[in-house]
Write a protein that holds these residues in place. Structure first.
Motif, PDB file in Angstrom:
ATOM      1  N   LYS A  45      43.489  50.063  36.018  1.00  0.00           N
ATOM      2  CA  LYS A  45      43.657  50.829  37.253  1.00  0.00           C
ATOM      3  C   LYS A  45      44.272  52.196  36.975  1.00  0.00           C
ATOM      4  O   LYS A  45      43.858  53.210  37.547  1.00  0.00           O
ATOM      5  N   GLU A  46      45.265  52.235  36.092  1.00  0.00           N
ATOM      6  CA  GLU A  46      45.891  53.515  35.748  1.00  0.00           C
ATOM      7  C   GLU A  46      44.885  54.449  35.079  1.00  0.00           C
ATOM      8  O   GLU A  46      44.848  55.651  35.371  1.00  0.00           O
ATOM      9  N   MET A  47      44.059  53.906  34.203  1.00  0.00           N
ATOM     10  CA  MET A  47      43.066  54.729  33.517  1.00  0.00           C
ATOM     11  C   MET A  47      41.985  55.215  34.489  1.00  0.00           C
ATOM     12  O   MET A  47      41.544  56.366  34.402  1.00  0.00           O
TER      13      MET A  47
ATOM     14  N   GLY B 172      37.396  48.002  40.043  1.00  0.00           N
ATOM     15  CA  GLY B 172      37.149  48.221  38.625  1.00  0.00           C
ATOM     16  C   GLY B 172      38.171  47.533  37.752  1.00  0.00           C
ATOM     17  O   GLY B 172      37.825  46.868  36.766  1.00  0.00           O
ATOM     18  N   GLY B 173      39.450  47.672  38.110  1.00  0.00           N
ATOM     19  CA  GLY B 173      40.505  47.000  37.360  1.00  0.00           C
ATOM     20  C   GLY B 173      40.369  45.493  37.409  1.00  0.00           C
ATOM     21  O   GLY B 173      40.597  44.797  36.412  1.00  0.00           O
TER      22      GLY B 173
ATOM     23  N   HIS C  85      37.300  34.469  40.058  1.00  0.00           N
ATOM     24  CA  HIS C  85      38.622  34.031  40.522  1.00  0.00           C
ATOM     25  C   HIS C  85      39.652  35.132  40.310  1.00  0.00           C
ATOM     26  O   HIS C  85      40.479  35.404  41.181  1.00  0.00           O
ATOM     27  N   VAL C  86      39.586  35.757  39.142  1.00  0.00           N
ATOM     28  CA  VAL C  86      40.497  36.872  38.867  1.00  0.00           C
ATOM     29  C   VAL C  86      40.239  38.021  39.838  1.00  0.00           C
ATOM     30  O   VAL C  86      41.180  38.597  40.416  1.00  0.00           O
ATOM     31  N   VAL C  87      38.971  38.354  40.039  1.00  0.00           N
ATOM     32  CA  VAL C  87      38.617  39.460  40.930  1.00  0.00           C
ATOM     33  C   VAL C  87      39.103  39.193  42.345  1.00  0.00           C
ATOM     34  O   VAL C  87      39.774  40.028  42.967  1.00  0.00           O
TER      35      VAL C  87
ATOM     36  N   MET D  93      48.167  37.393  30.077  1.00  0.00           N
ATOM     37  CA  MET D  93      48.285  38.620  29.302  1.00  0.00           C
ATOM     38  C   MET D  93      47.002  39.436  29.449  1.00  0.00           C
ATOM     39  O   MET D  93      47.035  40.652  29.694  1.00  0.00           O
ATOM     40  N   GLY D  94      45.840  38.758  29.309  1.00  0.00           N
ATOM     41  CA  GLY D  94      44.575  39.466  29.443  1.00  0.00           C
ATOM     42  C   GLY D  94      44.322  39.947  30.857  1.00  0.00           C
ATOM     43  O   GLY D  94      43.835  41.061  31.068  1.00  0.00           O
ATOM     44  N   MET D  95      44.671  39.131  31.835  1.00  0.00           N
ATOM     45  CA  MET D  95      44.380  39.454  33.237  1.00  0.00           C
ATOM     46  C   MET D  95      45.301  40.535  33.791  1.00  0.00           C
ATOM     47  O   MET D  95      44.847  41.577  34.280  1.00  0.00           O
ATOM     48  N   LEU D  96      46.594  40.295  33.741  1.00  0.00           N
ATOM     49  CA  LEU D  96      47.544  41.163  34.444  1.00  0.00           C
ATOM     50  C   LEU D  96      47.769  42.483  33.721  1.00  0.00           C
ATOM     51  O   LEU D  96      47.810  43.545  34.344  1.00  0.00           O
ATOM     52  N   ALA D  97      47.912  42.410  32.389  1.00  0.00           N
ATOM     53  CA  ALA D  97      48.130  43.643  31.644  1.00  0.00           C
ATOM     54  C   ALA D  97      46.903  44.551  31.703  1.00  0.00           C
ATOM     55  O   ALA D  97      47.014  45.762  31.934  1.00  0.00           O
ATOM     56  N   SER D  98      45.711  43.964  31.514  1.00  0.00           N
ATOM     57  CA  SER D  98      44.500  44.787  31.523  1.00  0.00           C
ATOM     58  C   SER D  98      44.210  45.320  32.925  1.00  0.00           C
ATOM     59  O   SER D  98      43.676  46.426  33.069  1.00  0.00           O
ATOM     60  N   ASN D  99      44.549  44.556  33.960  1.00  0.00           N
ATOM     61  CA  ASN D  99      44.319  45.031  35.326  1.00  0.00           C
ATOM     62  C   ASN D  99      45.147  46.280  35.622  1.00  0.00           C
ATOM     63  O   ASN D  99      44.618  47.293  36.104  1.00  0.00           O
ATOM     64  N   ASP D 100      46.430  46.217  35.325  1.00  0.00           N
ATOM     65  CA  ASP D 100      47.292  47.385  35.568  1.00  0.00           C
ATOM     66  C   ASP D 100      46.856  48.575  34.720  1.00  0.00           C
ATOM     67  O   ASP D 100      46.798  49.711  35.203  1.00  0.00           O
TER      68      ASP D 100
END
Length: 349
Positions: free
Chosen positions: A242-244, A260-261, A329-331, A232-239
């Motif tokens: 990026k949009e912001m 950045g995302g 790892h996320v990056v 939830m923290g990784m995928l939702a915040s990444n998208d």
């Protein structure tokens, strides 16, 4: 001259003219033949260009592509950060000192290769867990976007997609995750309690023999819970990030928005998941007490005992190391997820 020529000269002239006409006709025929021979090649080249531009990969590949890219991205990232993960586990299990000191001690006492202990289990985990979670998330978000007429999804829908993908993916990857934790924690146990696994296959087979198939899913509840929080923290915040960033002027799909995302996603993934990761690690590492009972009856019991005996900050033990491990790892995973489709596009995939 011609009219006054003899019959022989007149006959010779006729033959000469006929030969010239024949040569000219032959030249025209050869030219026409060469043109006809070139024309299929030109058409073939044009058709080749049309075919390459209009080529569509098989439906089976399109369906598998999000899962394949997800698994490959996670495995590549794991190869890079495996030593950091080993240090993180040791600190959570009670090793004293900072990340660099703990890592140096592991390399000194057990050899440099010990930092990569459990890499096989880690790769197996990514091949199962990350393949499933990223594939499911991409398919879910694509479906939700279609339902939203192609518009960007609101944050809560991204969060729901991340929770769902994380939970289902973690359930698939729990056996490999258990083997990874056991292998990394083995050398911290007393000599008489060490299992001395030879590899991930040996670990899985011995767990089944000693504890049954259900033993492979020990700690599944905290594993799934932790994965839901992390994704939830990784995928939702990444998208969302990026949009912001793209709305702020960064190029869509450019390096600035992607990186950045990914960095923002790494922070939120770490902050949301560490307490669950702490409980999961303790549940998977626990060994029977002297009387044969287990230290914790359930994940909730583990969390409550930790809270009452050691305080709430105990859940964030090793947070600097954890964020250093989870963040990269996320990056790397998200960067590889962005890079792989671009490479595949060059090959028409």
């Amino acid at each position: 001259f011609f009219w006054s020529a003899s019959k022989e000269r007149f006959a010779f002239l006729c033959c000469y003219c006929s030969l010239c006409v024949a040569i000219q006709d032959s030249a025209c025929f050869i030219a026409a033949t060469e043109e006809q021979q070139r024309r299929p090649l030109i058409l073939l080249q044009r058709n080749h260009r049309i075919t390459m531009s209009d080529y569509k990969p098989p439906a089976a590949w399109l369906a598998a592509k999000p899962f394949v890219n997800g698994g490959l991205s996670g495995m590549a990232a794991t190869c890079i950060i495996q030593p950091i993960d080993m240090v993180k586990v040791r600190i959570q299990l009670g090793a004293k000192g900072g990340p660099l000191a703990v890592g140096a001690e592991i390399a000194k006492k057990e050899g440099f290769g010990a930092l990569y202990k459990g890499l096989g289990a880690g790769l197996l985990r990514q091949a199962t867990y990350t393949t499933a979670r990223l594939g499911i998330f991409n398919n879910l978000t694509a479906t939700l976007k279609d339902l939203n007429n192609g518009q960007n999804l609101p944050l809560w829908q991204k969060a729901v997609a991340g929770l769902t993908a994380g939970g289902l993916g973690a359930l698939v990857g729990t056996p490999a995750d258990l083997a990874l934790i056991r292998m990394q924690a083995d050398s911290t146990l007393p000599l008489e309690q060490r299992r001395n696994y030879k590899g991930v296959g040996d670990a899985l087979s011995r767990i089944v023999k000693a504890e049954g198939v259900s033993g492979l899913f020990r700690g599944a509840t905290p594993t799934v819970t932790r994965a839901m929080a992390l994704n939830m923290g990784m995928l939702a915040s990444n998208d969302q990030a990026k949009e912001m960033l793209e709305a702020a002027g960064f190029a869509k799909g450019g390096a600035g928005a992607v990186m950045g995302g990914a960095f923002i996603a790494g922070f939120f993934a770490s902050a949301c998941s560490l307490p669950f990761d702490f409980v999961k690690t303790r549940m998977q590492k626990m060994t029977p007490n002297a009387d044969g009972t287990m230290p914790y009856k359930s994940s909730m019991d583990c969390a409550m005992q930790t809270l009452t005996k050691e305080g709430p900050l105990k859940f964030y033990t090793g947070f600097p190391t954890y964020i250093i491990r989870i963040g990269p790892h996320v990056v790397f995973t998200l960067l590889f997820m962005d890079l792989l489709p671009k490479i595949e596009k060059e090959f028409g995939l």
